[in-house]
Design a protein around this motif. Structure first.
Motif, PDB file in Angstrom:
ATOM      1  N   VAL A 260      36.066  44.311  33.892  1.00 34.75           N
ATOM      2  CA  VAL A 260      37.492  44.080  34.141  1.00 34.75           C
ATOM      3  C   VAL A 260      37.807  44.456  35.585  1.00 34.75           C
ATOM      4  N   ARG A 261      37.267  45.596  36.003  1.00 34.27           N
ATOM      5  CA  ARG A 261      37.494  46.067  37.379  1.00 34.27           C
ATOM      6  C   ARG A 261      36.815  45.140  38.386  1.00 34.27           C
TER       7      ARG A 261
ATOM      8  N   VAL B 214      43.020  44.435  40.884  1.00 35.46           N
ATOM      9  CA  VAL B 214      43.406  45.721  40.308  1.00 35.46           C
ATOM     10  C   VAL B 214      44.832  45.700  39.769  1.00 35.46           C
TER      11      VAL B 214
ATOM     12  N   ASN C 287      44.915  44.712  36.145  1.00 35.57           N
ATOM     13  CA  ASN C 287      44.075  45.424  35.185  1.00 35.57           C
ATOM     14  C   ASN C 287      44.820  45.859  33.931  1.00 35.57           C
TER      15      ASN C 287
ATOM     16  N   ALA D 287      44.034  51.766  33.010  1.00 33.00           N
ATOM     17  CA  ALA D 287      44.232  51.077  34.295  1.00 33.00           C
ATOM     18  C   ALA D 287      44.389  52.070  35.435  1.00 33.00           C
TER      19      ALA D 287
ATOM     20  N   SER E  20      33.983  54.201  34.484  1.00 33.26           N
ATOM     21  CA  SER E  20      34.167  53.631  33.149  1.00 33.26           C
ATOM     22  C   SER E  20      33.417  54.453  32.106  1.00 33.26           C
TER      23      SER E  20
END
Length: 407
Positions: free
Chosen positions: A121-122, A127, A130, A328, A342
């Motif tokens: 996702v990152r 950003v 997110n 996020a 993460s």
């Protein structure tokens, strides 16, 4: 990025994120059948859930550095492979001890999926998007508590409980195929990233030195513990306490998931107007209030099954708002160490979740009181950590609205 590609990415990443929770939710209705087959109690069977949480917490710390060193997909292949082998092992389990150990390894395999999904996702999205993407992942993730326990209850009723693990194996194989063919590699392997203990610890320390990460990762983990308390205690509360059938439990679990899913989708709309920090504060304050009422009511036996469901629904709504925003804001400061960040984020969630699960197993009481006690204590701790911790954030990166603002 085209809309079709965006949708495919969300579905695959959501499936990866949902694999672990699906592995938890689907076998919950089988607790009674497993206990009977293995000549033990549902409280003891719950230890296989605790071992799963411990496995995810430990495994995520392992996969973080691997994802930063070898790219996202190769470690993901190994993790899904381990999950498939361990799931088949659970299918053949003949003792509770064997099931507990294999659930640990099944969790280690599944956490590769969740850590890789969060890191990607990152990698793949701006950003500022997110929080919105995490909300969409929760929508896919929401299929787990809606479908898994209901499916698990019907499988356990129609077949032996072992078939649940055969179905989980098939699901993992399908996810692996989709990853191979339709998920792009989002991060090139970094040969300079050392896998020696010293440098790995150094990367973790770098992440842990960031006040924003610590505040929202740890605060979010304690808020998320309310969800684990619910998952761990729900078979005991509803099946053993209120004497509902396995299929009835599946439908109750599915209905309660609407609170978690619905609020996470409401968050994707509210995030356009409010900052993630504001959303977290409001959600945690409300969660503390509901949890206190739930605890006092459980202590004095105020609630029947309807009242208990209403209190749990309220808590899950608050978690659905806080979770995507804490995730996020935790990952917002990172680019190079996104995999390690993460991993620590996921490990902290699962470590606190494992503690809450073990706490439920230790307090051998077939009522909502243990669940409510964990919820009220974890929500208060979450609020205190966020309230105090954000005062130490010197360079804040906000992931809300349409702009990333660094202070």
């Amino acid at each position: 990025m085209t809309k079709q590609k965006y949708t495919v990415l969300i579905l695959i990443l959501g499936s990866l994120t949902a694999l672990g929770p699906f592995s938890i939710d689907m076998y919950l209705p089988g607790f009674t059948a497993i206990a009977k087959y293995m000549h033990t109690s549902t409280d003891e069977v719950a230890l296989s859930l605790s071992s799963y949480f411990v496995g995810i917490a430990a495994g995520q710390l392992l996969y973080g550095p691997l994802l930063d060193r070898f790219g996202r997909k190769n470690p993901l292949y190994w993790g899904l492979g381990l999950y498939i082998v361990s799931s088949m092992g659970c299918f053949f389990s003949s003792s509770l001890e064997m099931l507990i150990v294999l659930r640990f390894f099944q969790a280690v395999g599944s956490c590769a999926a969740s850590v890789a999904a969060m890191a990607m996702v990152r990698d793949l999205f701006p950003v500022e998007d997110n929080a919105k993407v995490f909300s969409l992942l929760i929508l896919v993730l929401g299929a787990s508590p809606m479908l898994a326990p209901t499916a698990g209850s019907y499988i356990a009723a129609a077949f032996e409980w072992q078939i649940i693990f055969l179905v989980l194996t098939i699901i993992a194989v399908l996810i692996l195929v989709s990853v191979i063919f339709w998920l792009p590699e989002s991060y090139q392997p970094d040969p300079s990233y050392s896998l020696k203990p010293g440098p790995i610890i150094g990367h973790f320390i770098t992440v842990l030195k960031d006040a924003q990460f610590v505040t929202y990762a740890i605060g979010g983990a304690f808020a998320f513990a309310g969800l684990f308390a619910y998952v761990s205690a729900s078979p005991i509360v509803f099946i053993d306490g209120f004497k509902v059938s396995g299929t009835q439990f599946g439908w109750i679990f599915a209905g309660l998931s609407v609170g978690f899913i619905g609020s996470s989708q409401l968050n994707s709309l509210l995030i356009k107007k409010y900052k993630s920090e504001q959303m977290i504060g409001a959600a945690l304050i409300l969660m503390v209030i509901i949890s206190i009422v739930f605890f006092i009511g459980s202590l004095h036996h105020w609630f029947g099954i309807g009242g208990t469901i209403a209190m749990i629904f309220g808590v899950l709504c608050c978690i659905g708002i806080s979770a995507p925003n804490t995730s996020a804001l935790s990952l917002a400061p990172f680019t190079k160490n996104a995999g390690s960040a993460s991993a620590i984020l996921g490990a902290s969630q699962m470590a606190v979740g494992a503690l809450s699960s073990i706490g439920i197993s230790v307090i051998k009481q077939h009522s909502s009181l243990p669940m409510a006690a964990v919820m009220v204590s974890s929500s208060i701790l979450a609020l205190l950590i966020v309230f105090i911790g954000k005062r130490f954030i010197k360079h804040k990166v906000e992931a809300s609205g349409d702009v990333v603002v660094a202070h």
